[in-house]
Design an enzyme around this catalytic site. Structure first.
Site, PDB file in Angstrom:
ATOM      1  N   ASP A 461       0.992  -1.052   0.106  1.00 46.26           N
ATOM      2  CA  ASP A 461      -0.175  -0.004   0.018  1.00 46.26           C
ATOM      3  C   ASP A 461       0.796   1.288  -0.070  1.00 46.26           C
ATOM      4  OD1 ASP A 461      -1.730   1.999   0.516  1.00 46.26           O
ATOM      5  OD2 ASP A 461      -2.889   0.982   1.912  1.00 46.26           O
ATOM      6  N   HIS A 462       0.954   1.931  -1.216  1.00 50.59           N
ATOM      7  CA  HIS A 462       1.906   3.135  -1.251  1.00 50.59           C
ATOM      8  C   HIS A 462       1.422   4.402  -0.439  1.00 50.59           C
ATOM      9  CE1 HIS A 462       5.170   4.463  -2.887  1.00 50.59           C
ATOM     10  NE2 HIS A 462       4.978   4.857  -4.130  1.00 50.59           N
ATOM     11  N   ARG A 463       0.251   4.131   0.160  1.00 55.71           N
ATOM     12  CA  ARG A 463      -0.103   5.365   1.104  1.00 55.71           C
ATOM     13  C   ARG A 463       0.830   5.316   2.490  1.00 55.71           C
ATOM     14  NH1 ARG A 463      -6.217   4.356   2.170  1.00 55.71           N
ATOM     15  NH2 ARG A 463      -5.365   2.271   2.251  1.00 55.71           N
ATOM     16  N   VAL A 465       3.463   2.572   2.701  1.00 57.61           N
ATOM     17  CA  VAL A 465       4.749   2.060   2.410  1.00 57.61           C
ATOM     18  C   VAL A 465       5.676   2.801   1.040  1.00 57.61           C
ATOM     19  CG1 VAL A 465       6.107  -0.045   1.860  1.00 57.61           C
ATOM     20  CG2 VAL A 465       4.078   0.004   3.431  1.00 57.61           C
TER      21      VAL A 465
END
Length: 491
Positions: A461-463, A465
């Site tokens: 999850d790029h939010r 990580v």
């Protein structure tokens, strides 16, 4: 004639067997009207979006009515069976008879008695479904795989009025034919009595592969024995199996010569999985990174561990060391083990790891998890993996086992797939996909040699990580599996 009064009849309602689920499908009735039941006796088996569960009756008495036939999806809180706790004689009679629904679908629509002295009025299935929906709290939210419902202050109102009965909805796959006659109906779950299921389990027979000879397509003990064949000698393999659970039995469908389309009802686990994946894909911004590396030393260590006396009787395979490597990588990079709290706008870092293992089962994709996997020794982790796989294979995974996961491993390599871009399990920040392990030419110590090679894919999850953190975790897992001694130096 024995008189049955309303005071002596107890209505057993569909319980919330999955910690927040809103409905369940009745798979099998083990009793019929007129049967005597005792407190704790299993009367039916139901399937939720998470597991198949047997329901015990909490009363002593005589069954007076089954309100829904097999194959019907019933909302939590709806009455499913009526029991005369006064223990009256079997058979119909009394001042206030309760409408019965046979286990097999009737030819005509079922009736709803408006009053004892008035003629019953036919109820359409759509109307019955609408009435059933009213008895469930409107504030409940549909649940996803591994999740409970969202909190709500709405309370369920008590149901009033006569019992609603509906015709059976057959649990079959409907086929559209092309002028070649009717094709046989195919059921999602093979029909067999509990003793027959236990026999099949003991003999290692997959009921989905057994040809039934009993009435209405029921599998008998003789059918199970006939399906037992001598096991062929195992051929030598170059790769140890890397699998969390057996692949689902192939769905039986008619040939293309006679059928243009096949329609499969979406329900239970598959319905919940679909909702979960859509919600995850369109909520969390996914990023996937890949790494290909040499795992020859890991496979050698697997063979050595299989001979170790401390690992005897345990499930030892590459997946075990991959799981251990991921746990070590999480210990070195704890921020990867987190979740996103949208309401509070906070990142919640977990100081424990509930390691999910995606398991393909005949009921669909399940993701049970090993609680507190970070605190387990290698033998303990092996034992937990073995229990998880066996439980999933037997279809006995409990709803609790699929809740609270923090990070997941999915093994696509067992299907011969090199890699993939896995979708996050809802509420988690990372999922590791394991590809097939293949013998390939590889540069080793300056020379091209045949080595065991695999590819790992990490979606996150790029939010919460970023690329640096995701890359560190994936690189650490690869480094450990390429040089297993790092399990000691880093662990």
């Amino acid at each position: 004639m024995t008189t049955m009064t309303e005071a002596s009849v107890r209505e057993f309602k569909m319980p919330d067997v999955g910690e927040g689920l809103t409905e369940a499908e009745i798979l099998k009735w083990y009793v019929q009207p007129g049967d005597t039941v005792t407190d704790g006796q299993v009367v039916c088996e139901v399937e939720t979006a998470k597991a198949a569960v047997e329901l015990p009756i909490p009363y002593d008495g005589v069954v007076r009515a089954l309100h829904f036939p097999e194959g019907t999806t019933v909302d939590v809180g709806m009455s499913i069976i009526a029991v005369d706790v006064a223990g009256g004689a079997g058979g119909q009679g009394g001042d206030a008879p309760v409408a019965e629904v046979p286990a097999q679908a009737p030819a005509a629509p079922a009736q709803v008695p408006a009053a004892p002295e008035k003629k019953a009025e036919a109820v359409k299935p759509e109307a019955a479904k609408a009435q059933a929906a009213k008895s469930v709290g409107a504030g409940r939210q549909p649940v996803l795989v591994g999740y409970g419902v969202a909190a709500s202050s709405t309370k369920r109102r008590p149901r009033k009025g006569p019992e609603i009965t509906v015709p059976q909805v057959p649990d079959t796959i409907r086929t559209e034919l092309n002028g070649h006659g009717a094709a046989p109906a195919v059921k999602d779950r093979p029909l067999a009595k509990p003793p027959v299921r236990k026999l099949a389990k003991d003999l290692g027979v997959d009921l989905a592969t057994v040809v039934p000879s009993g009435p209405d397509g029921v599998i008998t003990r003789e059918d199970v024995h006939a399906a037992v064949t001598p096991a062929a000698p195992a051929a030598p393999v170059t790769q140890a199996p890397v699998t969390a659970a057996p692949a689902p039995a192939p769905m039986a469908v008619p040939s293309y010569d006679s059928v243009r389309e096949t329609r499969v009802p979406v329900k239970g686990v598959r319905k919940a999985t679909a909702a979960a994946m859509v919600g995850s894909a369109f909520t969390a911004p996914h990023v996937t990174e890949f790494v290909t590396f040499d795992v020859t030393r890991t496979l050698k260590l697997v063979e050595e561990l299989r001979q170790d006396k401390d690992m005897q009787g345990l499930r030892v395979n590459p997946l075990l060391l991959i799981a251990k490597a991921l746990l070590v990588a999480i210990k070195r990079n704890p921020e990867i083990n987190a979740s996103w709290d949208e309401a509070a706008q906070e990142i919640v870092v977990k100081h424990y790891v509930n390691l999910g293992i995606a398991a393909a089962t005949p009921r669909g994709l399940l993701v049970p998890n090993i609680k507190d996997a970070h605190a387990k020794t290698l033998p303990q982790l092996a034992q937990s993996l073995g229990e998880l796989v066996s439980t999933a294979r037997d279809g006995k995974t409990s709803p609790a086992a699929m809740q609270g996961g923090t990070v997941t491993i999915t093994n696509v390599g067992v299907f011969g797939v090199d890699t993939g871009t896995p979708i996050l399990n809802p509420g988690e920040s990372a999922i590791l996909a394991v590809g097939a392990i293949r013998l390939q030419p590889w540069v080793h110590k300056g020379k091209v040699k045949p080595r065991q090679v695999t590819t790992l894919a990490l979606s996150f999850d790029h939010r919460l990580v970023d690329g640096e953190l995701g890359s560190k975790v994936l690189a650490d897992v690869a480094a450990i599996l390429e040089q297993p001694k790092k399990l000691i130096t880093w662990g």
